[in-house]
Each structure stands twice: as structure tokens, then as C-alpha cells.
Design an enzyme around this catalytic site. Sequence first.
Site, PDB file in Angstrom:
ATOM      1  CG  HIS A 264      -6.064  -2.298   8.738  1.00 32.31           C
ATOM      2  ND1 HIS A 264      -6.216  -1.038   9.258  1.00 32.31           N
ATOM      3  CD2 HIS A 264      -4.728  -2.550   8.804  1.00 32.31           C
ATOM      4  CE1 HIS A 264      -5.036  -0.559   9.597  1.00 32.31           C
ATOM      5  NE2 HIS A 264      -4.112  -1.454   9.336  1.00 32.31           N
TER       6      HIS A 264
ATOM      7  CG  ASP B 274      -0.329  -0.534   2.488  1.00 37.64           C
ATOM      8  OD1 ASP B 274       0.907  -0.565   2.566  1.00 37.64           O
ATOM      9  OD2 ASP B 274      -1.078  -0.898   3.401  1.00 37.64           O
TER      10      ASP B 274
ATOM     11  CG  ASN C  54      -9.256  -1.485  11.726  1.00 36.04           C
ATOM     12  OD1 ASN C  54      -8.297  -2.128  11.300  1.00 36.04           O
ATOM     13  ND2 ASN C  54      -9.714  -0.415  11.105  1.00 36.04           N
TER      14      ASN C  54
ATOM     15  CD  GLU D 131      -8.826   0.907   7.489  1.00 32.31           C
ATOM     16  OE1 GLU D 131      -8.859  -0.014   8.323  1.00 32.31           O
ATOM     17  OE2 GLU D 131      -8.150   1.938   7.663  1.00 32.31           O
TER      18      GLU D 131
END
Length: 242
Positions: free
Chosen positions: A138, A67, A136, A143
Site C-alpha cells: 500500500h 492520510d 502489502n 490498500e
Amino acid sequence: MKIVKTKDYEELSRKAANFIAAQVIMKPNCVLGLATGSSPMGTYKQLIQMYENGDLDFSNVSSVNLDEYKGLNPENDQSYRYFMNTNFFDHINIEKCRTFVPNGLEPDSDKCCAEYDQIIAQTGGVDLQLLGLGRNGHIGFNEPSDVFESKTHCVDLAPSTIEANKRFFQSEADVPRQAYTMGIRSIMMAKKILVVVSGSDKADALAKAICGPITPQVPASVLQLHPNVVVVADEAALSKMP
Ligand code: F6R
């Protein structure tokens, strides 16, 4: 899924580096999928050490990173290209022209993502994908969401991710709100996946990813469907395993 428990981050980094080293030794022209962030930094340090000791040769290795922040210049010290150069590539003998990171400066998201998918395809596919885990759940910047996005795409970063990543920026306002990330399908296409997870703040996410239902609300849970995943995690990260 194989889980390797380590007592601390140091041991985690050594074990993770050994997996990657084995890949490079077995297939000198392999394609490594790489991640940024705090989790793999120790692993990169170990790999650099092995290279300096003359035990590893990266001259035929290619890499694709997961990313990049949208809008950040590669020279920006918060860009993931800068991170990879300064924390890894500048210290080993990999050919920079064979290291790929999504082009954060491309304003046209569709163009950037299509080009990156083409780059991944042209490498012939990822042999070993290294992943960190977000608090979370990810992976990459995939996400929590209602669907698993398959290809490279542009994401709006979750508030919790902006909060977690603000430590690298001068202020929260400086954290980019969007990023380009490899999709779940691209990650799952890797032949092997190595996940490195450290610290009690990841314990909830790790327990859900490994033992919870497979759901795009916990993107890492999809890894339960991959035939060749190794999770290297320290005791703190594994403290909430049922
Ligand atoms: C980074 C990436 C992210 C991180 C995750 C954990 O390239 O893809 O998914 O792996 O946010 O970050 P750290 O390791 O900083 O806790």
C-alpha cells in the site's frame, strides 16, 4: 524510476533528507506531500538537524499529508496530525496553518474527502511527495483492491495493516478500522515522488512494486508509470529484487 541503495536506515534517512532539502532550497515556497510511520522518521530528524544548523528554511513551505485515521482527534497521540507536529512541524519554522492533514474528526466521509481534495488543489499541487511502503504494497492507505481509487477516500484498513500498526497502540482493538487517504491519482499528480523503504519485511512488497505487473492489488506498482520517482531503500529492503 531511479533506485538508490543504501547500506542501512541511517544512510537512507540522510539521502532522503538531501532530496527534500534540495527541493526546499530550489523552491522555497514548495508544496511537500508528507507521510507518517517509521520509514520517514529518520528523514524528518535529518531535516530538523539541517534546519537547526541554519541550512534550511521552511517558512514558505506548505505541506499536505497523505492520510489520517478516521475518528481520531488531532490531540490523540496516535493521530497522524499529532505525529507530524511532534516529529517534524514543532521543530522547524513551517507555518502550521499551511500544513494540512485530512480531518479525522469529520464523520461525513464524502465531505471530508471533497474538502481535502479542494485543499490539495488550492495548494497548487504537490512538488515532492514522500511515501513509505506498506508490507502489502500500500501507499498512503490505498490498500490492495480491484481498482486504483483516484481521489481522497475513506478506506477500511486491511487486516495486515491493522496488524502492522498495532505496535503504536495499546492493543489491536484500539487501532481504528478506517482512515482517510489521498487517492492514487492525487499521489501520481505530484511532480516528483520519493519513496523510502527499509527492512527485510518490505522486500517482497518492494520487488513487486518495482518489477511486478502494474496492478491495484499492489498499489505501489502504479509508481512505475510516474516519470520522476526516486526509491531510496536499504540493502535489506532490496534483498528480493530479481
Ligand atoms: C503513512 C502511510 C503509510 C506508511 C506505510 C509504511 O502516512 O501513508 O502508507 O507509509 O504503512 O509504514 P511504516 O513506515 O511505519 O512501515
